[in-house]
Enzyme design. Structure first.
Site, PDB file in Angstrom:
ATOM      1  N   ASP A  40       0.858  -1.190   0.000  1.00 47.92           N
ATOM      2  CA  ASP A  40       0.000   0.000   0.000  1.00 47.92           C
ATOM      3  C   ASP A  40       0.893   1.239   0.000  1.00 47.92           C
ATOM      4  O   ASP A  40       2.029   1.187   0.465  1.00 47.92           O
ATOM      5  CB  ASP A  40      -0.910   0.023   1.236  1.00 47.92           C
ATOM      6  CG  ASP A  40      -2.200   0.800   1.012  1.00 47.92           C
ATOM      7  OD1 ASP A  40      -3.277   0.170   0.973  1.00 47.92           O
ATOM      8  OD2 ASP A  40      -2.133   2.041   0.866  1.00 47.92           O
ATOM      9  N   ASN A  93      -5.929  -4.825  -5.837  1.00 45.67           N
ATOM     10  CA  ASN A  93      -7.125  -4.323  -5.159  1.00 45.67           C
ATOM     11  C   ASN A  93      -7.107  -2.813  -4.908  1.00 45.67           C
ATOM     12  O   ASN A  93      -8.153  -2.218  -4.669  1.00 45.67           O
ATOM     13  CB  ASN A  93      -7.261  -5.119  -3.842  1.00 45.67           C
ATOM     14  CG  ASN A  93      -8.267  -4.529  -2.904  1.00 45.67           C
ATOM     15  OD1 ASN A  93      -9.467  -4.719  -3.079  1.00 45.67           O
ATOM     16  ND2 ASN A  93      -7.810  -3.781  -1.906  1.00 45.67           N
ATOM     17  N   TYR A 159     -14.006   6.250 -12.856  1.00 49.86           N
ATOM     18  CA  TYR A 159     -14.006   4.976 -12.115  1.00 49.86           C
ATOM     19  C   TYR A 159     -14.668   3.876 -12.942  1.00 49.86           C
ATOM     20  O   TYR A 159     -14.155   2.760 -13.042  1.00 49.86           O
ATOM     21  CB  TYR A 159     -14.741   5.182 -10.794  1.00 49.86           C
ATOM     22  CG  TYR A 159     -14.791   3.982  -9.867  1.00 49.86           C
ATOM     23  CD1 TYR A 159     -13.656   3.554  -9.181  1.00 49.86           C
ATOM     24  CD2 TYR A 159     -15.984   3.301  -9.642  1.00 49.86           C
ATOM     25  CE1 TYR A 159     -13.706   2.479  -8.305  1.00 49.86           C
ATOM     26  CE2 TYR A 159     -16.045   2.224  -8.766  1.00 49.86           C
ATOM     27  CZ  TYR A 159     -14.907   1.812  -8.104  1.00 49.86           C
ATOM     28  OH  TYR A 159     -14.967   0.750  -7.242  1.00 49.86           O
ATOM     29  N   LYS A 163     -12.798   0.494 -14.099  1.00 46.05           N
ATOM     30  CA  LYS A 163     -13.233  -0.839 -13.663  1.00 46.05           C
ATOM     31  C   LYS A 163     -13.699  -1.693 -14.849  1.00 46.05           C
ATOM     32  O   LYS A 163     -13.518  -2.911 -14.852  1.00 46.05           O
ATOM     33  CB  LYS A 163     -14.329  -0.728 -12.605  1.00 46.05           C
ATOM     34  CG  LYS A 163     -13.829  -0.170 -11.269  1.00 46.05           C
ATOM     35  CD  LYS A 163     -12.761  -1.051 -10.622  1.00 46.05           C
ATOM     36  CE  LYS A 163     -12.441  -0.634  -9.197  1.00 46.05           C
ATOM     37  NZ  LYS A 163     -11.415  -1.470  -8.561  1.00 46.05           N
ATOM     38  N   THR A 194     -16.600   0.367   4.034  1.00 46.96           N
ATOM     39  CA  THR A 194     -15.148   0.529   4.231  1.00 46.96           C
ATOM     40  C   THR A 194     -14.874   2.015   4.465  1.00 46.96           C
ATOM     41  O   THR A 194     -15.786   2.843   4.283  1.00 46.96           O
ATOM     42  CB  THR A 194     -14.346   0.103   2.960  1.00 46.96           C
ATOM     43  OG1 THR A 194     -14.594   1.075   1.925  1.00 46.96           O
ATOM     44  CG2 THR A 194     -14.708  -1.279   2.463  1.00 46.96           C
TER      45      THR A 194
HETATM   46  N1  LIG Z   1     -16.270  -0.245  -0.757  1.00 47.08           N
HETATM   47  C1  LIG Z   1     -17.096  -0.448  -1.773  1.00 47.08           C
HETATM   48  O1  LIG Z   1     -18.334  -0.225  -1.695  1.00 47.08           O
HETATM   49  C2  LIG Z   1     -16.559  -0.951  -3.082  1.00 47.08           C
HETATM   50  C3  LIG Z   1     -17.476  -1.241  -4.108  1.00 47.08           C
HETATM   51  C4  LIG Z   1     -16.989  -1.701  -5.325  1.00 47.08           C
HETATM   52  C5  LIG Z   1     -15.625  -1.904  -5.505  1.00 47.08           C
HETATM   53  N2  LIG Z   1     -14.769  -1.614  -4.489  1.00 47.08           N
HETATM   54  C6  LIG Z   1     -13.346  -1.839  -4.746  1.00 47.08           C
HETATM   55  O2  LIG Z   1     -12.755  -2.506  -3.650  1.00 47.08           O
HETATM   56  C7  LIG Z   1     -11.365  -2.169  -3.592  1.00 47.08           C
HETATM   57  C8  LIG Z   1     -11.003  -1.742  -2.189  1.00 47.08           C
HETATM   58  O3  LIG Z   1     -11.785  -0.597  -1.859  1.00 47.08           O
HETATM   59  P1  LIG Z   1     -12.097  -0.176  -0.353  1.00 47.08           P
HETATM   60  O4  LIG Z   1     -13.514   0.204  -0.301  1.00 47.08           O
HETATM   61  O5  LIG Z   1     -11.559  -1.205   0.572  1.00 47.08           O
HETATM   62  O6  LIG Z   1     -11.241   1.186  -0.263  1.00 47.08           O
HETATM   63  P2  LIG Z   1     -10.216   1.766   0.831  1.00 47.08           P
HETATM   64  O7  LIG Z   1     -10.142   3.227   0.545  1.00 47.08           O
HETATM   65  O8  LIG Z   1     -10.593   1.314   2.202  1.00 47.08           O
HETATM   66  O9  LIG Z   1      -8.839   1.071   0.417  1.00 47.08           O
HETATM   67  C9  LIG Z   1      -8.146   1.440  -0.739  1.00 47.08           C
HETATM   68  C10 LIG Z   1      -6.655   1.296  -0.469  1.00 47.08           C
HETATM   69  O10 LIG Z   1      -5.935   1.615  -1.683  1.00 47.08           O
HETATM   70  C11 LIG Z   1      -4.764   2.307  -1.301  1.00 47.08           C
HETATM   71  N3  LIG Z   1      -4.199   3.078  -2.409  1.00 47.08           N
HETATM   72  C12 LIG Z   1      -4.712   4.203  -2.992  1.00 47.08           C
HETATM   73  N4  LIG Z   1      -3.851   4.664  -3.913  1.00 47.08           N
HETATM   74  C13 LIG Z   1      -2.773   3.835  -3.920  1.00 47.08           C
HETATM   75  C14 LIG Z   1      -1.555   3.791  -4.645  1.00 47.08           C
HETATM   76  N5  LIG Z   1      -1.242   4.720  -5.572  1.00 47.08           N
HETATM   77  N6  LIG Z   1      -0.676   2.788  -4.389  1.00 47.08           N
HETATM   78  C15 LIG Z   1      -0.963   1.845  -3.452  1.00 47.08           C
HETATM   79  N7  LIG Z   1      -2.098   1.830  -2.735  1.00 47.08           N
HETATM   80  C16 LIG Z   1      -2.997   2.819  -2.961  1.00 47.08           C
HETATM   81  C17 LIG Z   1      -5.227   3.206  -0.163  1.00 47.08           C
HETATM   82  O11 LIG Z   1      -4.125   3.700   0.596  1.00 47.08           O
HETATM   83  C18 LIG Z   1      -6.142   2.267   0.604  1.00 47.08           C
HETATM   84  O12 LIG Z   1      -5.430   1.562   1.614  1.00 47.08           O
HETATM   85  C19 LIG Z   1     -11.149  -1.087  -4.652  1.00 47.08           C
HETATM   86  O13 LIG Z   1     -10.632  -1.684  -5.829  1.00 47.08           O
HETATM   87  C20 LIG Z   1     -12.542  -0.556  -4.909  1.00 47.08           C
HETATM   88  O14 LIG Z   1     -12.712  -0.014  -6.188  1.00 47.08           O
HETATM   89  C21 LIG Z   1     -15.202  -1.143  -3.287  1.00 47.08           C
END
Ligand SMILES: NC(=O)c1ccc[n+]([C@@H]2O[C@H](COP(=O)([O-])OP(=O)(O)OC[C@H]3O[C@@H](n4cnc5c(N)ncnc54)[C@H](O)[C@@H]3O)[C@@H](O)[C@H]2O)c1
Length: 254
Positions: A40, A93, A159, A163, A194
């Site tokens: 991360d 992710n 986004y 995706k 989250t």
């Molecule tokens: N939460 C939801 O409702 C939801 C829905 C659909 C898809 N998603 C997908 O799930 C995945 C995780 O999302 P989440 O909700 O846990 O988000 P989150 O914000 O809790 O976690 C995202 C993580 O990505 C890291 N990150 C951002 N930019 C970065 C970079 N340049 N290099 C390395 N790390 C980086 C952040 O520091 C963070 O720890 C994502 O791919 C998101 O698109 C989430």
């Protein structure tokens, strides 16, 4: 009889593992015996994930990685392979995206950052992981997509594009590397609680509107997505590749 741990001694990288779904997935991989590289850009968050894993009796190392930077991603992959004797699973992710932007509203820097963090990152991870996997006779890639890559969501242009690209790239890798022992699938979460979705969960009216459209009537938790990712990464899904599993409380079919 002791139950078999699904990822015993397997080297697994999870990107975006400092928070949310990535953290939960990293913890669950470790519980199943994996040797986890917690990657991360958020160093402190990654350290906390490693702490949670080791407190739980698991094995993990933090790796500060900006997933948009080719050299950093190559170092992430090589470092995991060196530390843990290879690379069995790559879970792409990490993401970033601005909320509330139509195409016309999206600035060029926002577009570039979204595509770089959410799509190019997957390309880079796969680009550097695949040679290790091919040399070892195989491996598994699991990408985090989104329901926004499959159907329209209001004002989420960059986004959605990113995706959609992740889903197409998942198929491309599945096509090109299946015979080299590499499977590549994606999990597409719907609304999941989250830190990224915290504003939604603090806005009761918005939350009610969104959850009302879910057939199950409640939003997902990180563990719901993590379990799907583990399934796709494990031997139980050995006959699956190029697929995107939707885990969304029934939103898409409604
Ligand atoms: N939460 C939801 O409702 C939801 C829905 C659909 C898809 N998603 C997908 O799930 C995945 C995780 O999302 P989440 O909700 O846990 O988000 P989150 O914000 O809790 O976690 C995202 C993580 O990505 C890291 N990150 C951002 N930019 C970065 C970079 N340049 N290099 C390395 N790390 C980086 C952040 O520091 C963070 O720890 C994502 O791919 C998101 O698109 C989430």
């Amino acid at each position: 009889m002791a139950s078999r741990r699904r990822f015993e001694e397997r080297s697994v990288i999870v990107t975006g593992a400092a928070s949310g779904i990535g953290r939960e997935t990293a913890v669950r991989f470790a519980r199943e015996g994996a040797l986890v590289t917690v990657a991360d850009i958020d160093e402190e968050g990654a350290r906390q994930t490693v702490e949670a894993i080791t407190a739980d009796g698991g094995v993990a190392r933090a790796c500060r990685t900006d997933v948009t930077d080719p050299d950093a991603v190559q170092a992430m992959v090589d470092g995991a392979a060196e530390a843990y004797g290879g690379l069995h699973v790559l879970h792409n992710n990490a993401y970033w995206a601005p909320l509330g932007r139509t195409v016309a509203d999206t600035t060029l820097p926002e577009w570039d950052r979204t595509i770089d963090t959410t799509l190019k990152s997957v390309f880079l991870g796969c680009k550097y992981a695949i040679p290790h996997m091919v040399a070892a006779g195989g491996g598994v890639i699991v990408n985090t997509a989104s329901t926004a890559g499959l159907v329209a969501t209001p004002s989420f242009a960059a986004y959605m594009a990113a995706k959609g690209g992740v889903i197409a790239l998942t198929r491309s890798i599945a096509f090109d590397y299946g015979k080299e022992g590499i499977r590549c699938n994606a999990v597409a979460p719907g609304l999941t609680r989250t830190p990224a979705t915290d504003p939604v969960f603090r806005d009761q009216e918005r939350l009610d509107f969104l959850t009302d459209r879910l057939l199950l009537g409640y939003a997902g938790e990180p563990k719901d997505i993590a379990e799907a990712a583990l399934y796709l990464a494990g031997d139980e899904s050995r006959f699956m590749t190029g697929q995107t599993i939707v885990v969304d409380g029934g939103r898409l079919i409604a």
